[in-house]
Design an enzyme around this catalytic site. Structure first.
Site, PDB file in Angstrom:
ATOM      1  N   GLU A 238     -14.886 -33.135 -12.303  1.00  0.00           N
ATOM      2  CA  GLU A 238     -15.211 -33.851 -11.079  1.00  0.00           C
ATOM      3  C   GLU A 238     -16.671 -33.622 -10.655  1.00  0.00           C
ATOM      4  OE1 GLU A 238     -11.086 -34.566  -8.891  1.00  0.00           O
ATOM      5  OE2 GLU A 238     -11.702 -32.485  -8.760  1.00  0.00           O
TER       6      GLU A 238
ATOM      7  N   HIS B 257     -14.771 -29.558  -2.899  1.00  0.00           N
ATOM      8  CA  HIS B 257     -13.729 -30.586  -3.056  1.00  0.00           C
ATOM      9  C   HIS B 257     -12.400 -29.872  -3.251  1.00  0.00           C
ATOM     10  CE1 HIS B 257     -11.357 -33.862  -4.508  1.00  0.00           C
ATOM     11  NE2 HIS B 257     -11.338 -33.423  -5.761  1.00  0.00           N
TER      12      HIS B 257
ATOM     13  N   HIS C 235      -7.825 -30.291  -3.168  1.00  0.00           N
ATOM     14  CA  HIS C 235      -6.628 -31.137  -3.120  1.00  0.00           C
ATOM     15  C   HIS C 235      -5.682 -30.499  -2.100  1.00  0.00           C
ATOM     16  CE1 HIS C 235      -7.388 -32.384  -7.628  1.00  0.00           C
ATOM     17  NE2 HIS C 235      -8.344 -32.788  -6.812  1.00  0.00           N
TER      18      HIS C 235
ATOM     19  N   TYR D 140     -14.373 -29.120  17.776  1.00  0.00           N
ATOM     20  CA  TYR D 140     -14.880 -28.551  16.517  1.00  0.00           C
ATOM     21  C   TYR D 140     -14.707 -29.504  15.352  1.00  0.00           C
ATOM     22  CZ  TYR D 140     -16.577 -24.380  18.554  1.00  0.00           C
ATOM     23  OH  TYR D 140     -17.337 -23.526  19.293  1.00  0.00           O
TER      24      TYR D 140
ATOM     25  N   HIS E  89      -5.862 -38.482  -3.095  1.00  0.00           N
ATOM     26  CA  HIS E  89      -6.554 -37.473  -3.910  1.00  0.00           C
ATOM     27  C   HIS E  89      -6.954 -36.250  -3.074  1.00  0.00           C
ATOM     28  CE1 HIS E  89      -9.936 -36.837  -7.141  1.00  0.00           C
ATOM     29  NE2 HIS E  89      -9.460 -35.703  -6.695  1.00  0.00           N
TER      30      HIS E  89
END
Ligand code: ZN
Length: 210
Positions: free
Chosen positions: A76, A95, A97, A122, A162
């Site tokens: 990725e 990144h 999941h 926040y 995703h």
């Protein structure tokens, strides 16, 4: 750009990966972390658990994206490169999941321009507007293109079906933002079906990015 040395950054990536893994924000070999160096990038390797990263085996890429040392980088990598390319002040990209963010990325009736409502200050300061990137299979170059299209205006993106991708000026900033996003996704799911009193446009406008 981070002021930490490369060896400190390597340790920070591994510490953060282990922390994500221990708290259930990453599982199997899902999720990846990168930081910008003066002469390229460090990326987490492909097919390795974030819970068991080795500082010496992180992938090092040169400024043109060519691997120069360590294990092969995450498949990725293109997501990270798209964020660095479109956001010149980005020092790190994370990144995941992570479960609640992925759950929200699958909901049919969300606003694609801004997936989560501004329910806390926040969230607004660390994430702000969160667009949904249309689904493309992993590794499809169309996904990189779709990310590039949104990245110049947004440091946090949610990939449909995703997971989230978040850029920050530093590793801490990117980690704090993606954790705020995950917790807000959790709150949003917890509150589904309830009438929400989100922050007003004026209240959102009065907040500064954290
Ligand atoms: Zn992914």
């Amino acid at each position: 750009m981070s002021r930490l040395s490369e060896s400190n950054l390597r340790e920070e990536i591994c510490r953060l990966g282990a922390s994500f893994f221990e708290r259930g924000l990453s599982f199997g070999s899902a999720g990846n972390i990168s930081v910008r160096l003066d002469d390229g990038w460090l990326m987490t390797p492909t097919n390795v658990s974030l819970g068991r990263l080795d500082p010496a085996r992180l992938s090092k890429l040169d400024a043109s994206g060519r691997m120069i040392s360590g294990d092969a980088p995450t498949k990725e990598t293109f997501l990270h490169r798209a964020m660095y390319e479109k956001r010149p002040h980005t020092g790190a990209v994370v990144h995941l999941h992570s479960t609640h963010s992925v759950a929200v990325s699958v909901l049919a009736d969300v606003d694609h321009a801004d997936v989560l409502p501004p329910i806390t200050a926040y969230y607004v300061m660390r994430v702000g507007r969160l667009p949904l990137v249309p689904y493309h299979p992993p590794g499809d170059l169309a996904l990189a293109e779709a990310v590039r299209k949104l990245a110049s205006k947004h440091h946090a993106l949610l990939l449909a079906n995703h997971g989230p991708v978040v850029a920050g000026n530093s590793l801490d900033a990117a980690a704090n933002a993606i954790e705020e996003l995950e917790e807000t996704a959790k709150l949003f799911l917890l509150l589904r079906g309830s009438k929400l009193r989100a922050l007003t446009d004026e209240q959102v406008a009065a907040l500064k990015p954290a």
